[in-house]
Design a protein around this motif. Structure first.
Motif, PDB file in Angstrom:
ATOM      1  N   TYR A  21       0.882  -1.186  -0.001  1.00 27.39           N
ATOM      2  CA  TYR A  21      -0.144   0.134   0.040  1.00 27.39           C
ATOM      3  C   TYR A  21       0.986   1.380  -0.033  1.00 27.39           C
ATOM      4  O   TYR A  21       0.475   2.245  -0.721  1.00 27.39           O
ATOM      5  CB  TYR A  21      -0.985  -0.007   1.162  1.00 27.39           C
ATOM      6  N   ASN A  28      -1.280   3.649  -8.747  1.00 20.71           N
ATOM      7  CA  ASN A  28      -1.845   4.739  -9.053  1.00 20.71           C
ATOM      8  C   ASN A  28      -2.205   4.727 -10.534  1.00 20.71           C
ATOM      9  O   ASN A  28      -1.290   5.720 -11.236  1.00 20.71           O
ATOM     10  CB  ASN A  28      -1.297   5.926  -8.545  1.00 20.71           C
ATOM     11  N   PHE A  40      -6.657   1.521 -10.048  1.00 23.19           N
ATOM     12  CA  PHE A  40      -6.576   2.063  -8.630  1.00 23.19           C
ATOM     13  C   PHE A  40      -7.446   1.608  -7.475  1.00 23.19           C
ATOM     14  O   PHE A  40      -6.987   1.528  -6.358  1.00 23.19           O
ATOM     15  CB  PHE A  40      -6.434   3.692  -8.824  1.00 23.19           C
ATOM     16  N   TYR A  41      -8.739   1.480  -7.968  1.00 22.06           N
ATOM     17  CA  TYR A  41      -9.860   1.086  -7.054  1.00 22.06           C
ATOM     18  C   TYR A  41      -9.681  -0.226  -6.814  1.00 22.06           C
ATOM     19  O   TYR A  41      -9.806  -1.010  -5.491  1.00 22.06           O
ATOM     20  CB  TYR A  41     -11.044   1.564  -7.416  1.00 22.06           C
TER      21      TYR A  41
ATOM     22  N   GLY B  75     -12.800  12.700  -5.263  1.00 25.14           N
ATOM     23  CA  GLY B  75     -12.322  11.541  -5.918  1.00 25.14           C
ATOM     24  C   GLY B  75     -11.518  10.664  -5.157  1.00 25.14           C
ATOM     25  O   GLY B  75     -11.673  10.437  -3.855  1.00 25.14           O
ATOM     26  N   ALA B  76     -10.372  10.237  -5.874  1.00 19.35           N
ATOM     27  CA  ALA B  76      -9.563   9.206  -5.556  1.00 19.35           C
ATOM     28  C   ALA B  76      -8.884   9.338  -3.963  1.00 19.35           C
ATOM     29  O   ALA B  76      -8.591   8.181  -3.488  1.00 19.35           O
ATOM     30  CB  ALA B  76      -8.505   8.662  -6.534  1.00 19.35           C
ATOM     31  N   PHE B  79     -10.193   7.424  -0.840  1.00 23.24           N
ATOM     32  CA  PHE B  79     -10.092   6.208  -0.975  1.00 23.24           C
ATOM     33  C   PHE B  79      -9.126   5.617  -0.143  1.00 23.24           C
ATOM     34  O   PHE B  79      -8.845   4.384   0.152  1.00 23.24           O
ATOM     35  CB  PHE B  79      -9.965   5.652  -2.476  1.00 23.24           C
ATOM     36  N   PRO B  83      -6.734   1.609   2.416  1.00 26.62           N
ATOM     37  CA  PRO B  83      -5.510   0.988   2.868  1.00 26.62           C
ATOM     38  C   PRO B  83      -5.458   1.261   4.509  1.00 26.62           C
ATOM     39  O   PRO B  83      -4.930   0.527   5.194  1.00 26.62           O
ATOM     40  CB  PRO B  83      -4.352   1.957   2.403  1.00 26.62           C
ATOM     41  N   ASP B 230      -7.949   8.134 -11.183  1.00 23.04           N
ATOM     42  CA  ASP B 230      -6.827   7.847 -10.389  1.00 23.04           C
ATOM     43  C   ASP B 230      -6.348   9.083  -9.577  1.00 23.04           C
ATOM     44  O   ASP B 230      -6.991  10.046  -9.365  1.00 23.04           O
ATOM     45  CB  ASP B 230      -5.604   7.239 -10.946  1.00 23.04           C
ATOM     46  N   LEU B 231      -5.109   9.002  -8.849  1.00 27.02           N
ATOM     47  CA  LEU B 231      -4.566  10.012  -7.984  1.00 27.02           C
ATOM     48  C   LEU B 231      -3.645  10.971  -8.638  1.00 27.02           C
ATOM     49  O   LEU B 231      -2.904  10.758  -9.220  1.00 27.02           O
ATOM     50  CB  LEU B 231      -3.832   9.406  -7.114  1.00 27.02           C
ATOM     51  N   PRO B 232      -4.152  12.369  -8.839  1.00 24.15           N
ATOM     52  CA  PRO B 232      -3.105  13.201  -9.181  1.00 24.15           C
ATOM     53  C   PRO B 232      -2.021  13.184  -8.432  1.00 24.15           C
ATOM     54  O   PRO B 232      -1.837  12.887  -7.329  1.00 24.15           O
ATOM     55  CB  PRO B 232      -3.963  14.516  -8.925  1.00 24.15           C
ATOM     56  N   ILE B 236      -0.430  12.350  -3.781  1.00 24.80           N
ATOM     57  CA  ILE B 236       0.240  10.992  -3.354  1.00 24.80           C
ATOM     58  C   ILE B 236       0.907  11.013  -1.737  1.00 24.80           C
ATOM     59  O   ILE B 236       0.307  10.296  -1.094  1.00 24.80           O
ATOM     60  CB  ILE B 236       1.327  10.552  -4.363  1.00 24.80           C
ATOM     61  N   PHE B 239      -2.254  11.231   0.221  1.00 26.57           N
ATOM     62  CA  PHE B 239      -2.951  10.092   0.249  1.00 26.57           C
ATOM     63  C   PHE B 239      -2.166   8.903   1.154  1.00 26.57           C
ATOM     64  O   PHE B 239      -2.971   8.420   2.212  1.00 26.57           O
ATOM     65  CB  PHE B 239      -2.858   9.335  -0.897  1.00 26.57           C
ATOM     66  N   TRP B 240      -1.067   8.919   1.170  1.00 29.18           N
ATOM     67  CA  TRP B 240      -0.432   7.868   2.117  1.00 29.18           C
ATOM     68  C   TRP B 240      -0.244   8.237   3.415  1.00 29.18           C
ATOM     69  O   TRP B 240      -0.334   7.633   4.380  1.00 29.18           O
ATOM     70  CB  TRP B 240       1.326   7.450   1.568  1.00 29.18           C
ATOM     71  N   PHE B 243      -3.551   7.642   5.076  1.00 25.89           N
ATOM     72  CA  PHE B 243      -4.051   6.320   5.427  1.00 25.89           C
ATOM     73  C   PHE B 243      -3.107   5.545   6.485  1.00 25.89           C
ATOM     74  O   PHE B 243      -3.289   4.846   7.459  1.00 25.89           O
ATOM     75  CB  PHE B 243      -4.168   5.456   4.327  1.00 25.89           C
ATOM     76  N   PHE B 244      -1.943   6.363   6.485  1.00 20.59           N
ATOM     77  CA  PHE B 244      -0.844   5.791   7.540  1.00 20.59           C
ATOM     78  C   PHE B 244      -0.983   6.365   8.909  1.00 20.59           C
ATOM     79  O   PHE B 244      -1.142   5.586   9.787  1.00 20.59           O
ATOM     80  CB  PHE B 244       0.651   6.125   7.172  1.00 20.59           C
TER      81      PHE B 244
END
Lengths: 66, 531
Positions: A21, A28, A40-41, B75-76, B79, B83, B230-232, B236, B239-240, B243-244
């Motif tokens: 992850y 991505n 991605f999903y 959007g993404a 999500f 994770p 997807d993720l621009p 990134i 995102f991480w 979730f982390f």
């Protein structure tokens, strides 16, 4: 305290989903799609199941070892 | 507005739910005068109940409201919840069984009991307890926002929708408060089973109907903004770090720890936590509702007209399912907020009673302790309710993320404390203070001291979740501080023997000392001893 084989295996099983992850650029992307769902999903959703299996194996190893 | 048969089913199922809540008092009966009985279900929850009870923390309004609404709006990026729920359980597998063992050996009801003895520091314990309670409140408020969104969609078109919704919420909360009062965690556990069965059924039904009748994901993504696929790359780091940071924080929340401490034995606790990511598949589906909304024009217009992303899931349900189906699914989402709210209020009450009230009045009897916890749990619910009625909905969602920033600051004391006794209580307290202050400051700064819209801070590595940044500072101060305290010989050792963290002592005598009314049942001690 010597590290046992099952401890190493359990640690590896627990860590694999973190590596998967946290490597965000590796998943991505849009293609290949699955019934219209971008990679991605669906890839991340699939890894929920795989993580559960890996953690379950790790828990089983730890429970048996202790 | 929901059809009359839908409303009838909603009401009937709600009555069944309430019945289960009261029946819970009789379920695996124990002496409900003891705090471990009322607040931890007698510590007799087997693997399946545990799966559902802790899983109940997974399917909350966070899943039904915050995440789908985020995916719909941004959007993404949102999500990240996927994770997050996968990884948080690896942390649970490692930490929770150890906390369970030491709690069983020493009669602990909360993580703060552990922190207090481990570091021999009352200040640190008080800091961790208050952080837990404060972080829990916006989480409960978020549940209420979720329930509110169900009622809003259900009663769309009714005159005075706002007043009717508020009255309905107050009635639901009075009922909830009464059955939590009488049944404690057991009532919530039975309600959690009903909720999860209905939720799973509803999610699958909606997904199937949308795939068959509404053009599925192809249509949805074609109508959603193109960037949602997807993720621009700028997102990134967001995102991480989201979730982390969230994965680190979940098992520090009092309600998650409370659920784990209610386990009947260590091994089923470990296995049940390990398998929970599979349960998360439903969460991933719900997150995708935020995209599916774009393929369902009638539902999309409900959300757009009200300018309220929180309505995403209820709007889809009421649009694509027949009246009776929508009645069931909406009830599922409604009690999906109610059950976690009950569990969270119980956990916050355990913490306030055991670690704040009892610190002030050490002579409180176990019976008095339980009475106090019952009343506090009722009070906590209504504080959260008042909170939702007075501040705006979007604000509640953001405050929940701020709660994550705060609760993460208890990680060094709770999680690291399970593995090392090297850290010093005073240094950890200072680290905690630095984490809390810097966290709040960064949140204020990133929002330019205005309305709370972000919990991400722009660093040289991109935008990162502030929980992680503040935790880094906290950790640094705790380590350096411990080194200083140890060199200057001001360090005070903890009072937990290492042996108490490793395995359950046969008979666990000290468990009975702090809860004299109900020594832990013969059945559960038997299980523990065999482990």
């Amino acid at each position: 305290m010597a590290v046992r084989g099952w401890q190493v295996a359990a640690a590896v099983f627990l860590l694999i989903p973190f590596v998967v992850y946290l490597s965000v650029p590796s998943y991505n992307m849009v293609d290949p799609k699955f019934y219209g769902l971008p990679f991605f999903y669906w890839y991340q959703t699939l890894w929920l199941v795989l993580s559960g299996i890996l953690f379950g194996l790790a828990a089983w190893l730890i429970n048996r070892g202790e | 507005m929901l059809s009359s048969d839908g409303i009838a089913l909603f009401v009937i199922l709600f009555i069944v739910f309430v019945f289960l809540g009261f029946y819970g008092a009789r379920f695996r009966r124990g002496d409900l005068r003891g705090l471990n009985e009322w607040g931890l279900g007698g510590q007799r929850m087997g693997p399946w109940l545990l799966w559902v009870l802790v899983g109940a923390d997974l399917y909350t309004a966070y899943t039904f409201v915050a995440i789908p609404s985020g995916v719909y709006g941004a959007g993404a990026l949102y999500f990240y919840a996927v994770p997050y729920v996968a990884l948080t359980f690896a942390i649970a597998v490692v930490t929770m069984p150890r906390l369970w063992v030491v709690s069983r050996n020493r009669g602990y009801i909360t993580a703060v009991d552990f922190v207090k003895d481990r570091f021999n520091s009352r200040n640190l314990a008080l800091a961790v307890a208050l952080t837990g309670v404060v972080a829990e409140l916006p989480y409960i408020a978020l549940q209420i926002v979720g329930m509110q969104s169900v009622l809003t969609v259900m009663l769309l078109g009714v005159a005075n929708v706002k007043t009717v919704t508020e009255v309905a919420l107050i009635v639901a909360f009075i009922i909830l408060a009464i059955f939590t009062f009488t049944s404690g965690l057991r009532g919530a556990a039975l309600g959690a089973i009903m909720k999860d069965v209905l939720i799973f059924g509803s999610v699958i039904a909606v997904i199937v109907v949308v795939l068959v009748n509404w053009g599925g994901f192809t249509t949805a993504f074609a109508n959603a903004p193109a960037s949602y696929a997807d993720l621009p790359s700028i997102s990134i780091p967001k995102f991480w770090s989201l979730f982390f940071g969230s994965a680190l924080a979940l098992y520090l929340y009092p309600h998650a720890i409370n659920g784990c401490l209610s386990a009947s034995d260590k091994k089923s606790l470990r296995l049940s936590q390990a398998l929970l990511p599979i349960y998360g598949v439903g969460l991933a589906m719900l997150a995708l509702f935020g995209i599916l909304l774009y393929g369902i024009p009638a539902a999309l217009s409900i959300v757009k007209t009200s300018a309220n992303g929180a309505l995403t899931v209820p709007a889809i349900i009421i649009t694509v399912l027949p009246g009776w189906g929508a009645g069931i699914a909406l009830l599922a989402v409604f009690i999906g907020g109610l059950v976690p709210a009950a569990i969270m209020a119980i956990a916050a009450a355990n913490l306030l009673t055991r670690n704040v009230v009892k610190e002030i009045y050490p002579k409180i009897t176990p019976h008095g302790e339980t009475q106090a916890a019952k009343w506090i749990s009722a009070a906590v619910k209504f504080v959260a309710l008042a909170f939702v009625f007075t501040v705006s909905t979007t604000y509640a969602v953001q405050l929940q993320l701020l709660g994550g920033v705060l609760i993460a600051q208890t990680l060094p004391a709770v999680f690291l404390g399970l593995y090392t006794r090297w850290l010093d209580g005073k240094a950890l307290t200072v680290g905690w203070a630095v984490g809390i202050i810097s966290g709040i400051y960064l949140v204020l700064d990133t929002n330019k001291f205005g309305i709370l819209i972000s919990s991400l801070f722009n660093t040289p590595f991109g935008y990162l979740y502030i929980a992680i940044l503040a935790l880094g500072l906290n950790f640094l101060v705790a380590v350096v501080g411990t080194a200083v305290v140890r060199i200057t010989r001001f360090h005070r050792e903890g009072i937990i023997p290492e042996e108490d963290l490793r395995r359950v002592r046969t008979g666990s005598p000290s468990a009975a000392v702090s809860t004299p009314i109900t020594p832990i049942s013969a059945a559960s001690t038997g299980e523990a001893a065999s482990d």
